[in-house]
Motif scaffolding. Structure first.
Motif, PDB file in Angstrom:
ATOM      1  N   ALA A  56      -7.337  -7.110  -9.550  1.00 38.34           N
ATOM      2  CA  ALA A  56      -8.697  -6.644  -9.811  1.00 38.34           C
ATOM      3  C   ALA A  56      -9.026  -6.724 -11.297  1.00 38.34           C
ATOM      4  O   ALA A  56     -10.117  -7.174 -11.679  1.00 38.34           O
ATOM      5  N   VAL A  57      -8.086  -6.296 -12.134  1.00 36.04           N
ATOM      6  CA  VAL A  57      -8.313  -6.333 -13.584  1.00 36.04           C
ATOM      7  C   VAL A  57      -8.452  -7.774 -14.065  1.00 36.04           C
ATOM      8  O   VAL A  57      -9.348  -8.098 -14.865  1.00 36.04           O
ATOM      9  N   ALA A  58      -7.580  -8.663 -13.576  1.00 38.73           N
ATOM     10  CA  ALA A  58      -7.642 -10.068 -13.988  1.00 38.73           C
ATOM     11  C   ALA A  58      -8.963 -10.700 -13.575  1.00 38.73           C
ATOM     12  O   ALA A  58      -9.589 -11.432 -14.358  1.00 38.73           O
ATOM     13  N   ALA A  59      -9.404 -10.426 -12.352  1.00 38.86           N
ATOM     14  CA  ALA A  59     -10.668 -10.990 -11.868  1.00 38.86           C
ATOM     15  C   ALA A  59     -11.841 -10.458 -12.678  1.00 38.86           C
ATOM     16  O   ALA A  59     -12.761 -11.212 -13.028  1.00 38.86           O
ATOM     17  N   ALA A  60     -11.818  -9.165 -12.981  1.00 38.88           N
ATOM     18  CA  ALA A  60     -12.908  -8.556 -13.753  1.00 38.88           C
ATOM     19  C   ALA A  60     -12.960  -9.125 -15.167  1.00 38.88           C
ATOM     20  O   ALA A  60     -14.038  -9.431 -15.687  1.00 38.88           O
ATOM     21  N   ILE A  61     -11.794  -9.283 -15.789  1.00 38.53           N
ATOM     22  CA  ILE A  61     -11.750  -9.829 -17.146  1.00 38.53           C
ATOM     23  C   ILE A  61     -12.286 -11.259 -17.162  1.00 38.53           C
ATOM     24  O   ILE A  61     -13.053 -11.648 -18.056  1.00 38.53           O
ATOM     25  N   PHE A  80     -18.757  -5.041  -9.029  1.00 37.67           N
ATOM     26  CA  PHE A  80     -19.258  -5.300  -7.687  1.00 37.67           C
ATOM     27  C   PHE A  80     -18.558  -6.484  -7.035  1.00 37.67           C
ATOM     28  O   PHE A  80     -18.303  -6.474  -5.825  1.00 37.67           O
ATOM     29  N   VAL A  81     -18.265  -7.505  -7.822  1.00 35.94           N
ATOM     30  CA  VAL A  81     -17.557  -8.666  -7.278  1.00 35.94           C
ATOM     31  C   VAL A  81     -16.162  -8.263  -6.806  1.00 35.94           C
ATOM     32  O   VAL A  81     -15.719  -8.665  -5.717  1.00 35.94           O
ATOM     33  N   VAL A  82     -15.469  -7.480  -7.609  1.00 32.80           N
ATOM     34  CA  VAL A  82     -14.135  -7.008  -7.227  1.00 32.80           C
ATOM     35  C   VAL A  82     -14.207  -6.198  -5.935  1.00 32.80           C
ATOM     36  O   VAL A  82     -13.450  -6.451  -4.984  1.00 32.80           O
ATOM     37  N   ALA A  83     -15.105  -5.232  -5.890  1.00 34.67           N
ATOM     38  CA  ALA A  83     -15.227  -4.385  -4.696  1.00 34.67           C
ATOM     39  C   ALA A  83     -15.628  -5.205  -3.482  1.00 34.67           C
ATOM     40  O   ALA A  83     -15.052  -5.055  -2.393  1.00 34.67           O
ATOM     41  N   GLY A  84     -16.616  -6.088  -3.656  1.00 31.27           N
ATOM     42  CA  GLY A  84     -17.117  -6.858  -2.519  1.00 31.27           C
ATOM     43  C   GLY A  84     -16.107  -7.826  -1.960  1.00 31.27           C
ATOM     44  O   GLY A  84     -15.975  -7.961  -0.737  1.00 31.27           O
ATOM     45  N   ARG A 112       0.190  -7.005  -7.043  1.00 28.73           N
ATOM     46  CA  ARG A 112      -0.432  -5.678  -7.100  1.00 28.73           C
ATOM     47  C   ARG A 112      -1.944  -5.831  -7.209  1.00 28.73           C
ATOM     48  O   ARG A 112      -2.455  -6.494  -8.103  1.00 28.73           O
ATOM     49  N   ARG A 113      -2.630  -5.172  -6.312  1.00 28.73           N
ATOM     50  CA  ARG A 113      -4.079  -5.377  -6.225  1.00 28.73           C
ATOM     51  C   ARG A 113      -4.803  -4.868  -7.469  1.00 28.73           C
ATOM     52  O   ARG A 113      -5.818  -5.429  -7.857  1.00 28.73           O
ATOM     53  N   ARG A 114      -4.283  -3.832  -8.083  1.00 30.60           N
ATOM     54  CA  ARG A 114      -4.963  -3.334  -9.278  1.00 30.60           C
ATOM     55  C   ARG A 114      -4.914  -4.360 -10.403  1.00 30.60           C
ATOM     56  O   ARG A 114      -5.868  -4.502 -11.172  1.00 30.60           O
ATOM     57  N   MET A 145      -7.671  -0.603   6.426  1.00 33.46           N
ATOM     58  CA  MET A 145      -7.419  -0.592   4.977  1.00 33.46           C
ATOM     59  C   MET A 145      -6.585   0.626   4.608  1.00 33.46           C
ATOM     60  O   MET A 145      -6.740   1.698   5.165  1.00 33.46           O
ATOM     61  N   SER A 146      -5.708   0.454   3.637  1.00 32.93           N
ATOM     62  CA  SER A 146      -4.902   1.575   3.194  1.00 32.93           C
ATOM     63  C   SER A 146      -5.706   2.483   2.300  1.00 32.93           C
ATOM     64  O   SER A 146      -6.764   2.130   1.800  1.00 32.93           O
ATOM     65  N   ARG A 147      -5.176   3.691   2.100  1.00 34.15           N
ATOM     66  CA  ARG A 147      -5.872   4.654   1.260  1.00 34.15           C
ATOM     67  C   ARG A 147      -6.014   4.136  -0.164  1.00 34.15           C
ATOM     68  O   ARG A 147      -7.055   4.300  -0.802  1.00 34.15           O
ATOM     69  N   LYS A 148      -4.956   3.468  -0.687  1.00 29.90           N
ATOM     70  CA  LYS A 148      -4.999   2.946  -2.055  1.00 29.90           C
ATOM     71  C   LYS A 148      -6.097   1.890  -2.185  1.00 29.90           C
ATOM     72  O   LYS A 148      -6.847   1.858  -3.151  1.00 29.90           O
ATOM     73  N   VAL A 149      -6.188   0.991  -1.194  1.00 33.72           N
ATOM     74  CA  VAL A 149      -7.197  -0.049  -1.234  1.00 33.72           C
ATOM     75  C   VAL A 149      -8.587   0.567  -1.173  1.00 33.72           C
ATOM     76  O   VAL A 149      -9.508   0.175  -1.878  1.00 33.72           O
ATOM     77  N   ASP A 150      -8.749   1.570  -0.318  1.00 37.71           N
ATOM     78  CA  ASP A 150     -10.020   2.261  -0.237  1.00 37.71           C
ATOM     79  C   ASP A 150     -10.420   2.815  -1.593  1.00 37.71           C
ATOM     80  O   ASP A 150     -11.579   2.719  -1.988  1.00 37.71           O
ATOM     81  N   GLN A 151      -9.482   3.415  -2.289  1.00 39.40           N
ATOM     82  CA  GLN A 151      -9.770   4.003  -3.594  1.00 39.40           C
ATOM     83  C   GLN A 151     -10.160   2.933  -4.606  1.00 39.40           C
ATOM     84  O   GLN A 151     -11.084   3.123  -5.402  1.00 39.40           O
ATOM     85  N   LEU A 152      -9.468   1.814  -4.596  1.00 37.48           N
ATOM     86  CA  LEU A 152      -9.771   0.730  -5.523  1.00 37.48           C
ATOM     87  C   LEU A 152     -11.187   0.218  -5.306  1.00 37.48           C
ATOM     88  O   LEU A 152     -11.969   0.059  -6.247  1.00 37.48           O
ATOM     89  N   VAL A 153     -11.526  -0.053  -4.045  1.00 35.37           N
ATOM     90  CA  VAL A 153     -12.862  -0.541  -3.716  1.00 35.37           C
ATOM     91  C   VAL A 153     -13.911   0.496  -4.070  1.00 35.37           C
ATOM     92  O   VAL A 153     -14.967   0.175  -4.632  1.00 35.37           O
TER      93      VAL A 153
END
Length: 207
Positions: free
Chosen positions: A181-186, A107-111, A176-178, A1-9
């Motif tokens: 992530a926002v779309a999934a969370a919303i 949690f769903v986004v991270a998982g 873009r993963r961010r 995993m990249s550093r950016k992905v690690d931070q997002l999770v």
């Protein structure tokens, strides 16, 4: 995993941990638990789903054990709830439901992202993302000797699964993963809140 992905999770995971720890601690206070019982319930509620996810995908050691920030998040939430429990109990129910929906979404986004980053099949990643969101709540309900919330006819796990599906659909695409992530969370939060507002229920068995 990249550093950016690690931070997002990590950010999503820690955010969900704090929110669910607040919920678990409040449930312990309302059940009349002592401070140790409140803390235990906060830990189970906040970390149960993530531990199940990490064990199933083979992440060793599990994040909740390897990273001290998870423990600090739970301790902080439990302390705030215990000290200010009168104020916390006065929070309107619709606000608590909104917080719970946000915790579920985080949690769903991270998982789901973490499962995909461990090369888990998308269908299984959807399941693991949902487990991340609901696993801790199931442990909380079992400890409180009540039927787990997700086994009742309420749009809860379904909302989490919808968010997980959005994330898995982004796999292999240059999105873009961010933003994903926002779309999934919303979507997750919106489905949960609309279901509560309009009393949407899943069909039950006719038998």
């Amino acid at each position: 995993m990249s550093r950016k992905v690690d931070q997002l999770v990590l950010i999503a995971d820690l955010g969900g941990t704090f929110v669910f720890a607040l919920e678990g601690a409040l449930a312990g206070v309302l059940a009349g638990f002592d401070p140790v019982g409140v803390l235990v319930l906060a830990f189970l509620t906040a970390l149960g789903g993530g531990v199940m996810r990490d064990v199933l995908i083979g992440a060793r050691p599990v994040a909740a054990v390897a990273d001290w920030r998870y423990t600090v998040a739970v301790l902080s939430a439990a302390f705030v709830t215990w000290v200010f429990h009168a104020w916390v109990k006065a929070i309107p129910i619709h606000v608590l439901i909104a917080f719970d929906a946000c915790g579920l979404a985080l949690f769903v986004v991270a998982g789901t992202f973490k499962a995909l980053d461990f090369k888990i099949h998308p269908l299984v990643a959807i399941f693991l993302g949902t487990v991340s969101g609901v696993g801790g709540g199931v442990m909380r309900d079992v400890l409180l000797n009540r039927v787990p919330h997700i086994l009742q006819t309420d749009i809860y796990a379904t909302a989490g699964m919808a968010g997980a599906i959005v994330i898995t659909l982004s796999r292999g695409r240059n999105w873009r993963r961010r933003y994903v992530a926002v779309a999934a969370a919303i979507l997750c939060v919106s489905l949960r809140m609309i279901a509560v507002a309009y009393n949407w229920q899943l069909p039950t068995s006719p038998f």
